[in-house]
Scaffold this active site. Structure first.
Site, PDB file in Angstrom:
ATOM      1  N   GLY A   1      25.198 -17.172  64.603  1.00  0.00           N
ATOM      2  CA  GLY A   1      25.126 -15.874  63.945  1.00  0.00           C
ATOM      3  C   GLY A   1      25.608 -15.951  62.520  1.00  0.00           C
TER       4      GLY A   1
ATOM      5  N   ASN B   1      33.047 -20.439  56.792  1.00  0.00           N
ATOM      6  CA  ASN B   1      33.490 -21.381  55.767  1.00  0.00           C
ATOM      7  C   ASN B   1      34.342 -20.673  54.711  1.00  0.00           C
ATOM      8  OD1 ASN B   1      31.276 -23.175  56.862  1.00  0.00           O
ATOM      9  ND2 ASN B   1      30.051 -21.600  55.859  1.00  0.00           N
TER      10      ASN B   1
ATOM     11  N   HIS C   1      33.833 -10.109  61.688  1.00  0.00           N
ATOM     12  CA  HIS C   1      34.280 -11.288  62.438  1.00  0.00           C
ATOM     13  C   HIS C   1      34.523 -12.472  61.506  1.00  0.00           C
ATOM     14  CE1 HIS C   1      34.364 -13.920  66.066  1.00  0.00           C
ATOM     15  NE2 HIS C   1      33.922 -14.818  65.208  1.00  0.00           N
ATOM     16  N   GLU C   2      33.553 -12.768  60.654  1.00  0.00           N
ATOM     17  CA  GLU C   2      33.705 -13.935  59.776  1.00  0.00           C
ATOM     18  C   GLU C   2      34.785 -13.698  58.724  1.00  0.00           C
ATOM     19  OE1 GLU C   2      32.326 -16.387  61.025  1.00  0.00           O
ATOM     20  OE2 GLU C   2      30.900 -15.304  62.285  1.00  0.00           O
TER      21      GLU C   2
END
Length: 878
Positions: free
Chosen positions: A262, A266, A298-299
């Site tokens: 998804g 990084n 989320h990221e």
């Protein structure tokens, strides 16, 4: 298959690294077919006498220099590593390799997509870029120089802050990025190409201005605003809820069409599947909008729970993923509706993770072994992992949980740690023994919580006798710490004030009408005093633990709870259980060739929920929707495919017929609210209920025009797609025309076209298999694009009960052939597609034989990938 059996990695074999790479300077000279990578590392020996063994796969080695001296001939090279004996305590190692991004269809390491360069390094993709200690417990300072042709690569991006740019000969240019934080190699990122971006900024709680950029292909610039708004909301929420502030000068997101996952967290440069970035009302649904907001969050949240504090090894994956999924769930709940979000998460868990828990690939949230790490990016590690994190929150409360999080960061910022470190921080911050929580991490399977109630009219006490178990444990079951939220209702549906014996470990809410029980033993009883009448227990409120609850409710109890309980999850769950019981009874009748029956209890409960004018429309929609086919099948040792489908459809059609006028009235009322699209919880709830009403009404042939009219109105993609989905399930003469019209309108938009493919792949149509066979031959189907593959083959195997499970076995044969073809292109995606075969022993003997044959055919393939081999071999060994 290959004669070499892939090796197994065990958590028990973990050993710390014997070398540390303190810093690394990477220089990329980008070229589609021969990119040159120069990797200059400052290395420190931790344990003398050991060779330096660097991970590397599919690399063309050109040169190795040790402190400037060419030692290429001294290196031992295998297909998976480069080894070198070095006696110095500290040294510089420069390695020059060459790779071919254009031909990298696995989408791991550095690859090229739509003319742009992109990386994906988690879990073990960095070793396909250069030789390195590609393990999460080796943290290094990264500086990256990217050199590329200006015409094809106007944008050059990597992690951290941009420190230098410049022009070079031959129409080339360069950019140098420096990441001021140590990170493992899996968090490295590089993107280059002719991308455009939108830009904004965010002022952090400590007063710094952070540049925010979202990079996309030029034609998609008008679809980025929701993603940008979601990012800013994420940053604000994390500051307010967790006190966590972003730490770089710039935060970048890049959207690419070809991506296995998804998105990827990084450091400072998140690479996203375009599915979770691009949206506008006429191309994206409410589900898309919510998904984008959740994945953006989320990221971003990973910046602390994953990046600043990372995993010691991949067996600790749930440390970062379970915790961050919990955080993104809480974020979405706060942005929209906590009650709706909780129910949606439980449905997702039951429909997808519970089956995983009962199959051959069942594993604890902390797996103890693996062949291919990519196979453990699973619902169990993520979603069940999030439920286990939620247990801490439930047991400790918001204040206690935040104390634990604060201590966790104070102790471990900048470190690679374990699940034990997280648990110890929670325990120490709250001065409570949480050692029993370890059992949740190391035992696979969904626990069963069996509860029996006993009322003593003379003593006026009510006792809940609770027993927990785990099926199919290879070793002795170790009791879990299970928080059970309970309430008691009178026969009129009033909440009773609770009084628990002083010896019981329990917490009460402020109204004294809800208790939180700490179940710590295999069998345990809890007694409530001063109970004036036999109550109806309201159990597992908020789904306070990820378990199978067994309690022998009568239909009237479930009906009472579904309309009167104060907990929205219990209201939803009670109606679903009532419906599930009805379905199970009718499946038995179906198997005996007896006529199906619709009970008065379900009819009345359905009407009570549908016509509740005070309820949230989204909760009504979720409640009156019947249990999903997958979840129904999970209730049986042997899944009767035909009976499950036919009974569920019959039941829905009968309810539609019974409440036709009420459903029409509700639909008309909600459809009459014509306004511009808003991503707002009120509007979302109204669209959700309207489209549930439509799905019921479209089960009646007389109502086809209703769906056709909604489709033709083209008001927003949520409504258009809901209508087209109902049309696709029919055999109406207008079906093909509607599908063709949609295709002609959206054939140039890849993400919308994915929806068109998925609708047909999941269609409950008599000729579903033939339709899917035609789709993989369609000119717009591409095996190289994971989204397109998932929209056709993934949907077909996972949700198309009629097509995939055809009694003649042709559905299995078709998907097996597709897995074999896909394995040679992208093993990671192929492994996801093979998953529906893993439950082959749950079906009738004829289907078992066909599915087993399909698995054996896959396993017989020469050079089968580790990804697919692990799943197929474990399935056949079960």
């Amino acid at each position: 298959m290959s004669s070499v059996t892939p090796s197994i990695h065990y958590l028990s074999d973990y050993t710390p690294p014997v070398f540390d790479i303190e810093s690394v300077y990477l220089e990329f000279e980008l070229n589609p077919s021969h990119t040159k990578v120069t990797n200059t590392m400052q290395v420190r020996c931790i344990q003398s006498g050991q060779p330096l063994v660097l991970d590397g796969e599919q690399l063309d080695l050109k040169q190795v220099l040790l402190d400037g001296e060419d030692v290429t001939e001294d290196c031992l090279l295998t297909g998976e590593s480069l080894s070198l004996h070095v006696s110095k305590p500290q040294f510089e190692l420069k390695i020059v390799t060459q790779i071919a991004p254009q031909s990298n269809t696995s989408l791991e390491g550095l690859y090229r997509t739509s003319g742009n360069y992109c990386t994906q390094c988690e879990a073990e993709g960095f070793r396909k870029i250069t030789f390195f200690l590609d393990r999460p417990d080796v943290l290094s300072f990264f500086t990256t120089k990217i050199v590329a042709d200006k015409q094809d690569n106007a944008v050059l991006l990597s992690n951290g802050n941009l420190i230098e740019t410049g022009e070079l000969a031959d129409n080339r240019h360069y950019a140098i990025w420096e990441d001021p934080y140590r990170k493992p190699s899996y968090l490295f990122a590089l993107v280059a190409g002719n991308l455009k971006h939108i830009e904004d900024h965010y002022i952090t709680a400590d007063g710094r201005k952070v540049a925010l950029r979202i990079y996309v292909e030029p034609q998609n610039l008008d679809k980025c605003q929701h993603a940008m708004d979601s990012l800013k909301r994420s940053m604000k929420w994390d500051e307010e809820r967790f006190g966590l502030i972003y730490d770089l000068d710039i935060y970048m997101i890049v959207a690419v069409d070809d991506f296995n996952m998804g998105a990827m967290e990084n450091k400072g440069l998140n690479v996203f599947n375009s599915k979770f970035v691009l949206a506008k009302p006429d191309t994206a649904t409410d589900v898309d909008y919510e998904g984008i907001e959740a994945v953006i969050g989320h990221e971003y949240f990973h910046n602390w729970t994953g990046n600043r504090v990372t995993c010691r090894d991949w067996f600790q994956l749930t440390l970062k993923e379970g915790l961050t999924v919990f955080r993104d769930q809480e974020f979405t709940a706060d942005m929209l509706s906590p009650a709706v979000k909780r129910i949606e998460d439980v449905k997702r868990l039951r429909n997808n993770q519970f089956p995983e828990d009962s199959g051959p690939m069942a594993h604890p949230i902390q797996p103890q072994s693996y062949i291919e790490m990519n196979n453990f990016y699973t619902m169990t590690v993520y979603e069940k992992g999030a439920e286990v994190v939620r247990l801490y929150h439930t047991l400790l409360g918001e204040t206690g949980f935040q104390k634990g999080m604060k201590l966790y960061f104070e102790r471990h910022d900048g470190q690679a740690v374990t699940v034990e470190d997280f648990r110890n921080a929670m325990a120490d911050a709250n001065q409570v023994d949480l050692s029993q929580m370890h059992h949740w991490y190391i035992q696979s399977g969904t626990p069963t919580l069996e509860v029996k109630g006993h009322y003593d009219p003379f003593a006026q006490t009510y006792t809940l006798h609770c027993q927990q178990s785990l099926p199919d444990q290879a070793v002795a079951f170790q009791p879990l710490l299970i928080p059970i939220k309970v309430g008691l209702l009178s026969k009129e549906g009033k909440e009773l004030t609770l009084k628990v014996a002083e010896s019981t470990q329990v917490e009460m809410n402020t109204q004294q009408t809800q208790a939180l029980l700490w179940m710590q033993e295999g069998s345990q009883s809890f007694t409530f005093e001063n109970v004036p009448e036999p109550p109806t227990p309201s159990l597992l409120r908020g789904f306070s633990a990820p378990v199978h609850l067994q309690y022998d409710y009568a239909d009237q109890d479930l009906s009472l709870l579904s309309r009167a309980d104060s907990d929205s999850f219990v209201r939803w769950e009670s109606f679903q259980t009532l419906a599930l019981n009805e379905i199970k009874r009718n499946i038995k009748r179906h198997e005996k060739d007896q006529p199906l029956e619709l009970s008065t209890a379900l009819i009345e409960a359905f009407g009570s929920v549908l016509l509740d004018s005070e309820a949230d429309p989204a909760l009504i929609a979720l409640t009156i929707s019947m249990p999903d086919l997958t979840y129904i099948g999970e209730q049986f040792e042997v899944i009767n495919v035909d009976a499950v489908y036919e009974v569920q459809r019959w039941l829905r059609a009968q309810l539609a017929l019974t409440y036709q006028s009420e459903l029409q009235e509700m639909y008309g009322k909600l459809a009459g609210v014509q306004q511009a699209y808003r991503y707002h919880k009120t509007d979302i709830a109204q669209r959700m209920l309207k489209n549930v009403c439509l799905r019921y009404l479209m089960l009646l042939e007389s109502q086809f025009e209703l769906g056709q009219q909604q489709f033709q109105s083209q008001q927003n993609m949520t409504d258009v797609l809901a209508a087209l989905e109902t049309i696709a399930h029919t055999d109406h003469a207008q079906r093909d025309g509607c599908l063709q019209s949609f295709y002609e309108t959206w054939q140039h938009d890849p993400l919308v076209l994915d929806k068109w493919f998925a609708l047909q792949s999941g269609s409950h149509h008599l000729h579903a298999l033939e339709h899917v066979q035609a789709l993989v031959e369609h000119k717009d189907f591409k095996y190289e694009n994971p989204n397109r593959v998932r929209s056709v083959l993934g949907v077909f195997g996972r949700v198309n009960l009629l097509g995939f499970h055809r009694a003649d076995g042709r559905g299995y044969e078709f998907l097996a052939n597709q897995v074999i073809k896909l394995d040679g292109i992208n093993p990671q995606v192929a492994a996801r597609i093979v998953a529906p075969f893993t439950h082959w022993q749950r079906y009738d003997q004829q289907r078992q034989a066909f599915m087993k044959s399909a698995l054996q055919k896959i396993l017989s393939v020469d050079s089968l990938s580790k990804d697919v081999y692990e799943i197929v071999s474990k399935s056949l060994a079960e």
